[in-house]
Design a protein around this motif. Structure first.
Motif, PDB file in Angstrom:
ATOM      1  N   PRO A   1      21.584  47.789   7.848  1.00 13.87           N
ATOM      2  CA  PRO A   1      21.948  48.006   9.248  1.00 13.87           C
ATOM      3  C   PRO A   1      23.458  47.903   9.485  1.00 13.87           C
ATOM      4  CG  PRO A   1      20.132  46.441   9.096  1.00 13.87           C
ATOM      5  CD  PRO A   1      20.600  46.721   7.698  1.00 13.87           C
ATOM      6  N   ALA A   2      24.167  47.242   8.577  1.00  8.54           N
ATOM      7  CA  ALA A   2      25.620  47.096   8.715  1.00  8.54           C
ATOM      8  C   ALA A   2      26.318  48.450   8.808  1.00  8.54           C
ATOM      9  CB  ALA A   2      26.181  46.296   7.542  1.00  8.54           C
ATOM     10  N   ILE A   3      25.705  49.490   8.269  1.00  8.12           N
ATOM     11  CA  ILE A   3      26.298  50.835   8.370  1.00  8.12           C
ATOM     12  C   ILE A   3      26.514  51.194   9.831  1.00  8.12           C
ATOM     13  CG2 ILE A   3      25.869  53.316   8.039  1.00  8.12           C
ATOM     14  CD1 ILE A   3      24.368  52.513   5.431  1.00  8.12           C
ATOM     15  N   TRP A   4      25.487  51.000  10.639  1.00  8.69           N
ATOM     16  CA  TRP A   4      25.550  51.406  12.049  1.00  8.69           C
ATOM     17  C   TRP A   4      26.301  50.390  12.891  1.00  8.69           C
ATOM     18  CZ3 TRP A   4      21.756  52.235   8.580  1.00  8.69           C
ATOM     19  CH2 TRP A   4      21.437  53.566   8.331  1.00  8.69           C
ATOM     20  N   GLU A   5      26.410  49.157  12.410  1.00 10.61           N
ATOM     21  CA  GLU A   5      27.174  48.126  13.105  1.00 10.61           C
ATOM     22  C   GLU A   5      28.670  48.345  12.922  1.00 10.61           C
ATOM     23  OE1 GLU A   5      25.578  44.592  11.341  1.00 10.61           O
ATOM     24  OE2 GLU A   5      23.612  44.893  12.280  1.00 10.61           O
ATOM     25  N   ASN A   6      29.053  49.026  11.834  1.00  7.41           N
ATOM     26  CA  ASN A   6      30.466  49.262  11.543  1.00  7.41           C
ATOM     27  C   ASN A   6      30.625  50.664  10.967  1.00  7.41           C
ATOM     28  OD1 ASN A   6      33.171  48.921  11.198  1.00  7.41           O
ATOM     29  ND2 ASN A   6      33.015  47.151   9.849  1.00  7.41           N
ATOM     30  N   LEU A   7      30.185  51.643  11.723  1.00  2.96           N
ATOM     31  CA  LEU A   7      30.172  53.025  11.257  1.00  2.96           C
ATOM     32  C   LEU A   7      31.577  53.535  10.900  1.00  2.96           C
ATOM     33  CD1 LEU A   7      28.173  55.272  10.641  1.00  2.96           C
ATOM     34  CD2 LEU A   7      28.462  56.092  12.982  1.00  2.96           C
TER      35      LEU A   7
ATOM     36  N   HIS B   1      28.787  50.176  -1.670  1.00  2.00           N
ATOM     37  CA  HIS B   1      27.534  49.511  -2.028  1.00  2.00           C
ATOM     38  C   HIS B   1      27.582  48.013  -1.768  1.00  2.00           C
ATOM     39  CE1 HIS B   1      26.185  52.901  -5.004  1.00  2.00           C
ATOM     40  NE2 HIS B   1      26.288  53.316  -3.761  1.00  2.00           N
ATOM     41  N   GLN B   2      28.729  47.389  -1.977  1.00  2.00           N
ATOM     42  CA  GLN B   2      28.843  45.940  -1.773  1.00  2.00           C
ATOM     43  C   GLN B   2      28.500  45.542  -0.345  1.00  2.00           C
ATOM     44  OE1 GLN B   2      32.902  45.313  -3.056  1.00  2.00           O
ATOM     45  NE2 GLN B   2      32.215  44.476  -5.018  1.00  2.00           N
ATOM     46  N   THR B   3      28.866  46.368   0.599  1.00  2.00           N
ATOM     47  CA  THR B   3      28.694  46.028   2.013  1.00  2.00           C
ATOM     48  C   THR B   3      27.485  46.695   2.647  1.00  2.00           C
ATOM     49  OG1 THR B   3      31.106  45.866   2.165  1.00  2.00           O
ATOM     50  CG2 THR B   3      29.901  46.001   4.240  1.00  2.00           C
ATOM     51  N   TYR B   4      27.151  47.900   2.196  1.00  2.00           N
ATOM     52  CA  TYR B   4      26.220  48.724   2.975  1.00  2.00           C
ATOM     53  C   TYR B   4      24.927  49.107   2.253  1.00  2.00           C
ATOM     54  CZ  TYR B   4      30.232  49.088   6.035  1.00  2.00           C
ATOM     55  OH  TYR B   4      31.270  48.794   6.880  1.00  2.00           O
ATOM     56  N   ARG B   5      24.686  48.592   1.069  1.00  2.00           N
ATOM     57  CA  ARG B   5      23.448  48.932   0.357  1.00  2.00           C
ATOM     58  C   ARG B   5      22.747  47.672  -0.120  1.00  2.00           C
ATOM     59  NH1 ARG B   5      22.815  52.221  -5.289  1.00  2.00           N
ATOM     60  NH2 ARG B   5      23.650  50.252  -6.049  1.00  2.00           N
TER      61      ARG B   5
ATOM     62  N   PRO C   1      21.119  58.832  11.079  1.00  2.00           N
ATOM     63  CA  PRO C   1      20.723  58.459  12.438  1.00  2.00           C
ATOM     64  C   PRO C   1      20.330  56.980  12.501  1.00  2.00           C
ATOM     65  CG  PRO C   1      18.962  59.679  11.395  1.00  2.00           C
ATOM     66  CD  PRO C   1      20.143  59.721  10.457  1.00  2.00           C
ATOM     67  N   GLU C   2      20.579  56.353  13.637  1.00  2.00           N
ATOM     68  CA  GLU C   2      20.179  54.964  13.819  1.00  2.00           C
ATOM     69  C   GLU C   2      18.677  54.847  13.616  1.00  2.00           C
ATOM     70  OE1 GLU C   2      21.810  52.532  16.930  1.00  2.00           O
ATOM     71  OE2 GLU C   2      23.445  53.976  17.205  1.00  2.00           O
ATOM     72  N   GLY C   3      18.270  53.701  13.092  1.00  2.87           N
ATOM     73  CA  GLY C   3      16.859  53.459  12.861  1.00  2.87           C
ATOM     74  C   GLY C   3      16.373  53.920  11.499  1.00  2.87           C
ATOM     75  N   THR C   4      17.300  54.336  10.618  1.00  2.00           N
ATOM     76  CA  THR C   4      16.911  54.742   9.261  1.00  2.00           C
ATOM     77  C   THR C   4      17.474  53.773   8.227  1.00  2.00           C
ATOM     78  OG1 THR C   4      18.768  56.304   9.050  1.00  2.00           O
ATOM     79  CG2 THR C   4      16.675  57.189   9.882  1.00  2.00           C
ATOM     80  N   ASP C   5      17.544  52.508   8.620  1.00  2.00           N
ATOM     81  CA  ASP C   5      18.024  51.465   7.707  1.00  2.00           C
ATOM     82  C   ASP C   5      16.851  50.737   7.077  1.00  2.00           C
ATOM     83  OD1 ASP C   5      17.481  48.796   9.308  1.00  2.00           O
ATOM     84  OD2 ASP C   5      18.222  50.293  10.731  1.00  2.00           O
ATOM     85  N   ALA C   6      17.130  49.938   6.066  1.00  2.00           N
ATOM     86  CA  ALA C   6      16.104  49.253   5.278  1.00  2.00           C
ATOM     87  C   ALA C   6      15.315  48.227   6.091  1.00  2.00           C
ATOM     88  CB  ALA C   6      16.748  48.580   4.073  1.00  2.00           C
ATOM     89  N   GLU C   7      15.866  47.738   7.172  1.00  2.00           N
ATOM     90  CA  GLU C   7      15.138  46.771   7.998  1.00  2.00           C
ATOM     91  C   GLU C   7      14.231  47.468   9.017  1.00  2.00           C
ATOM     92  OE1 GLU C   7      17.785  43.810   9.596  1.00  2.00           O
ATOM     93  OE2 GLU C   7      18.528  43.293   7.604  1.00  2.00           O
ATOM     94  N   SER C   8      14.440  48.764   9.219  1.00  2.00           N
ATOM     95  CA  SER C   8      13.644  49.513  10.189  1.00  2.00           C
ATOM     96  C   SER C   8      12.541  50.341   9.564  1.00  2.00           C
ATOM     97  CB  SER C   8      14.554  50.448  11.006  1.00  2.00           C
ATOM     98  OG  SER C   8      15.536  49.708  11.695  1.00  2.00           O
ATOM     99  N   VAL C   9      12.790  50.837   8.353  1.00  2.00           N
ATOM    100  CA  VAL C   9      11.820  51.703   7.670  1.00  2.00           C
ATOM    101  C   VAL C   9      11.817  51.390   6.188  1.00  2.00           C
ATOM    102  CG1 VAL C   9      12.015  53.608   9.333  1.00  2.00           C
ATOM    103  CG2 VAL C   9      13.507  53.561   7.342  1.00  2.00           C
TER     104      VAL C   9
END
Length: 152
Positions: free
Chosen positions: A95-101, A144-148, A80-88
């Motif tokens: 956040p790139a995960i949700w920007e390019n799901l 991992h290169q792009t999303y972790r 779900p949105e809002g469960t990225d490293a910059e939010s929690v």
């Protein structure tokens, strides 16, 4: 202590010791659990492929079967949105995960394909297992290169 009582006491202690993050964002804990299962099985296959663990066809096949099934778990509720490293805190998901799901899901499909490939050959010997483990590692790294985020 009787086994049932011990298990019950352990579960109660576990539930009450969960960090606030997990209670507020169970999706993070659940997706990390999924990837922990993946790593548990991938590490065994990787150890065999690298010669650090004796090859055992039955054990390799079981680990590859497990990987196949873990990657088939429906992902829709784990991201779900809002469960990225910059939010929690407590996650390395960027956040790139949700920007390019769509791209993220394509990369996850690549992991699924690699797990299916490993499942098809894991019990056939080291010569068959090694390239399949390489494909699994490449699929992990692609995401991992792009999303972790880096550890630390």
């Amino acid at each position: 202590m009787k086994p049932r009582l011990f298990i019950g006491a352990s579960l109660i202690c576990t539930v009450f010791s969960l960090p606030a993050l997990a209670q507020e964002n169970p999706e993070i804990q659940q997706r990390q659990g999924q990837f922990n299962l993946f790593v548990h099985n991938f590490a065994l296959l990787g150890g065999m492929a690298q010669g650090r663990v004796d090859y055992d066809a039955e054990l390799a096949q079981t680990a590859a079967d497990n990987l196949f099934h873990v990657t088939r778990h429906n992902q829709s509720r784990l991201w779900p949105e809002g469960t990225d490293a910059e939010s929690v805190e407590g996650t390395r998901a960027l956040p790139a995960i949700w920007e390019n799901l769509d791209d993220f899901m394509v990369k996850f499909a690549g992991l699924q394909d690699a797990a299916e490939g490993a499942q098809a050959v894991a019990g056939d010997g080291l010569d068959a297992l090694r390239p399949a483990v390489g494909a699994l590692g490449a699929a992990c790294q692609a995401c991992h290169q792009t999303y972790r985020a880096e550890a630390g």
